[in-house]
Design a protein around this motif. Structure first.
Motif, mmCIF file in Angstrom:
data_model
loop_
_atom_site.group_PDB
_atom_site.id
_atom_site.type_symbol
_atom_site.label_atom_id
_atom_site.label_comp_id
_atom_site.label_asym_id
_atom_site.label_seq_id
_atom_site.Cartn_x
_atom_site.Cartn_y
_atom_site.Cartn_z
ATOM 1 N N ILE A 1 0.847 -1.201 0.000
ATOM 2 C CA ILE A 1 0.000 0.000 0.000
ATOM 3 C C ILE A 1 0.879 1.246 0.000
ATOM 4 C CG2 ILE A 1 -1.604 1.359 1.418
ATOM 5 C CD1 ILE A 1 -3.034 -1.307 2.064
ATOM 6 N N ALA A 2 1.944 1.237 0.772
ATOM 7 C CA ALA A 2 2.869 2.389 0.779
ATOM 8 C C ALA A 2 3.477 2.596 -0.603
ATOM 9 C CB ALA A 2 3.961 2.177 1.824
ATOM 10 N N GLN A 3 3.811 1.521 -1.282
ATOM 11 C CA GLN A 3 4.348 1.627 -2.645
ATOM 12 C C GLN A 3 3.294 2.167 -3.613
ATOM 13 O OE1 GLN A 3 5.818 -2.251 -3.688
ATOM 14 N NE2 GLN A 3 7.551 -2.137 -2.286
ATOM 15 N N ILE A 4 2.057 1.707 -3.460
ATOM 16 C CA ILE A 4 0.967 2.184 -4.325
ATOM 17 C C ILE A 4 0.792 3.691 -4.144
ATOM 18 C CG2 ILE A 4 -1.548 2.140 -4.663
ATOM 19 C CD1 ILE A 4 -1.397 -0.906 -4.047
ATOM 20 N N GLN A 5 0.844 4.132 -2.905
ATOM 21 C CA GLN A 5 0.662 5.555 -2.631
ATOM 22 C C GLN A 5 1.767 6.407 -3.263
ATOM 23 O OE1 GLN A 5 0.433 5.241 1.637
ATOM 24 N NE2 GLN A 5 -1.791 4.990 1.617
ATOM 25 N N GLN A 6 2.917 5.805 -3.508
ATOM 26 C CA GLN A 6 4.042 6.519 -4.132
ATOM 27 C C GLN A 6 4.118 6.284 -5.643
ATOM 28 O OE1 GLN A 6 5.867 8.677 -2.292
ATOM 29 N NE2 GLN A 6 4.450 8.116 -0.661
ATOM 30 N N ALA A 7 3.222 5.467 -6.181
ATOM 31 C CA ALA A 7 3.265 5.133 -7.614
ATOM 32 C C ALA A 7 3.109 6.394 -8.461
ATOM 33 C CB ALA A 7 2.166 4.137 -7.954
ATOM 34 N N GLU A 8 3.816 6.394 -9.577
ATOM 35 C CA GLU A 8 3.806 7.568 -10.454
ATOM 36 C C GLU A 8 2.593 7.618 -11.366
ATOM 37 O OE1 GLU A 8 7.480 8.271 -12.482
ATOM 38 O OE2 GLU A 8 8.655 7.784 -10.709
ATOM 39 N N ASN A 9 1.968 6.460 -11.600
ATOM 40 C CA ASN A 9 0.804 6.457 -12.480
ATOM 41 C C ASN A 9 -0.096 5.258 -12.168
ATOM 42 O OD1 ASN A 9 1.859 4.133 -13.954
ATOM 43 N ND2 ASN A 9 3.244 5.568 -14.954
ATOM 44 N N GLU A 10 -1.232 5.242 -12.810
ATOM 45 C CA GLU A 10 -2.216 4.198 -12.545
ATOM 46 C C GLU A 10 -1.702 2.818 -12.939
ATOM 47 O OE1 GLU A 10 -6.929 3.202 -13.388
ATOM 48 O OE2 GLU A 10 -6.042 5.020 -14.220
ATOM 49 N N GLN A 11 -0.969 2.743 -14.026
ATOM 50 C CA GLN A 11 -0.450 1.453 -14.486
ATOM 51 C C GLN A 11 0.504 0.843 -13.448
ATOM 52 O OE1 GLN A 11 1.516 1.614 -18.267
ATOM 53 N NE2 GLN A 11 1.767 -0.586 -18.410
ATOM 54 N N ALA A 12 1.382 1.641 -12.904
ATOM 55 C CA ALA A 12 2.301 1.154 -11.876
ATOM 56 C C ALA A 12 1.538 0.733 -10.625
ATOM 57 C CB ALA A 12 3.331 2.226 -11.536
ATOM 58 N N ALA A 13 0.534 1.515 -10.265
ATOM 59 C CA ALA A 13 -0.279 1.193 -9.091
ATOM 60 C C ALA A 13 -1.058 -0.105 -9.309
ATOM 61 C CB ALA A 13 -1.232 2.340 -8.781
ATOM 62 N N LEU B 1 -5.895 4.794 0.965
ATOM 63 C CA LEU B 1 -4.984 3.656 0.870
ATOM 64 C C LEU B 1 -4.434 3.506 -0.546
ATOM 65 C CD1 LEU B 1 -7.047 1.152 3.018
ATOM 66 C CD2 LEU B 1 -4.954 2.341 3.700
ATOM 67 N N ASN B 2 -5.315 3.673 -1.536
ATOM 68 C CA ASN B 2 -4.906 3.541 -2.936
ATOM 69 C C ASN B 2 -5.543 4.657 -3.758
ATOM 70 O OD1 ASN B 2 -4.401 2.925 -5.599
ATOM 71 N ND2 ASN B 2 -5.108 0.811 -5.477
ATOM 72 N N PRO B 3 -4.817 5.755 -3.955
ATOM 73 C CA PRO B 3 -5.377 6.898 -4.681
ATOM 74 C C PRO B 3 -5.604 6.625 -6.175
ATOM 75 C CG PRO B 3 -3.065 7.277 -4.160
ATOM 76 C CD PRO B 3 -3.462 6.007 -3.476
#
Length: 187
Positions: free
Chosen positions: A36-48, A164-166
């Motif tokens: 979840i912490a990584q998702i919150q830092q993701a640069e775009n939707e595909q990475a998330a 949690l997941n923007p």
């Protein structure tokens, strides 16, 4: 004094014994929090999205082989739109492993697909109680509340999921003109 039928006593006793046979589900809470912490830092939707798929690996890791087989069968039935069969499997999973959040989440999803929102909501609440960072259950709760036309509660649940997941695809529901847009922006 009212007598309880012997069959009822056996059912309760066998259900309690059956639930005791289920081992504790693997504790993936630290892994889930890390993703979840990584998702919150993701640069775009595909990475998330790629990271979100990792969450499913943790959530669907059942307590033992028997539970995994029932979960997998139920999910296969759900995917084939055999929703009643899926619900039957998830009922068995919940009976066997009542502290395993994904059993409730998957049954809720099957109920949701049947548009039985009233039945889905308690299962989602239980899944979230057992797994507080279960983003899918929280966003599923938002969609279920939307189905019940409980818009303010749905908006709150979706905002909680988005914390949690923007990058959730459901975020569009909060945009101006969306069904969960803040009052005054819903036109």
């Amino acid at each position: 004094m009212k007598q309880i039928p012997f069959a009822s006593i056996l059912l309760v006793a066998s259900t309690a014994a059956y639930a005791e046979d289920c081992p504790v589900a693997p504790d993936h809470s630290a892994d889930v929090s890390g993703v979840i912490a990584q998702i919150q830092q993701a640069e775009n939707e595909q990475a998330a999205r790629a990271l979100s798929n990792k969450l499913w690996e943790f959530w669907t890791d059942a307590p033992d082989e028997s539970a995994q087989a029932v979960l997998d069968r139920g999910m296969t039935r759900r995917n084939a739109w055999d929703l009643l069969g899926a619900i039957e499997d998830f009922d068995k999973l919940i009976e066997y492993c009542p502290s395993y959040a994904e059993g409730y989440n998957q049954r809720a999803f099957a109920y949701y697909l049947r548009q039985d929102f009233e039945a889905a909501l308690p299962d989602l609440d239980k899944a979230i109680e057992l797994s507080p960072n279960h983003v899918a259950a929280i966003s599923g709760r938002a969609l279920t509340l939307l189905g019940l036309e409980r818009l303010e509660e749905a908006r709150e649940a979706l905002n909680e999921a988005l914390e949690l997941n923007p990058w959730l695809s459901e975020r569009y529901l909060l945009e101006p003109g969306g069904p969960l847009a803040p009052p005054g922006q819903d036109i």
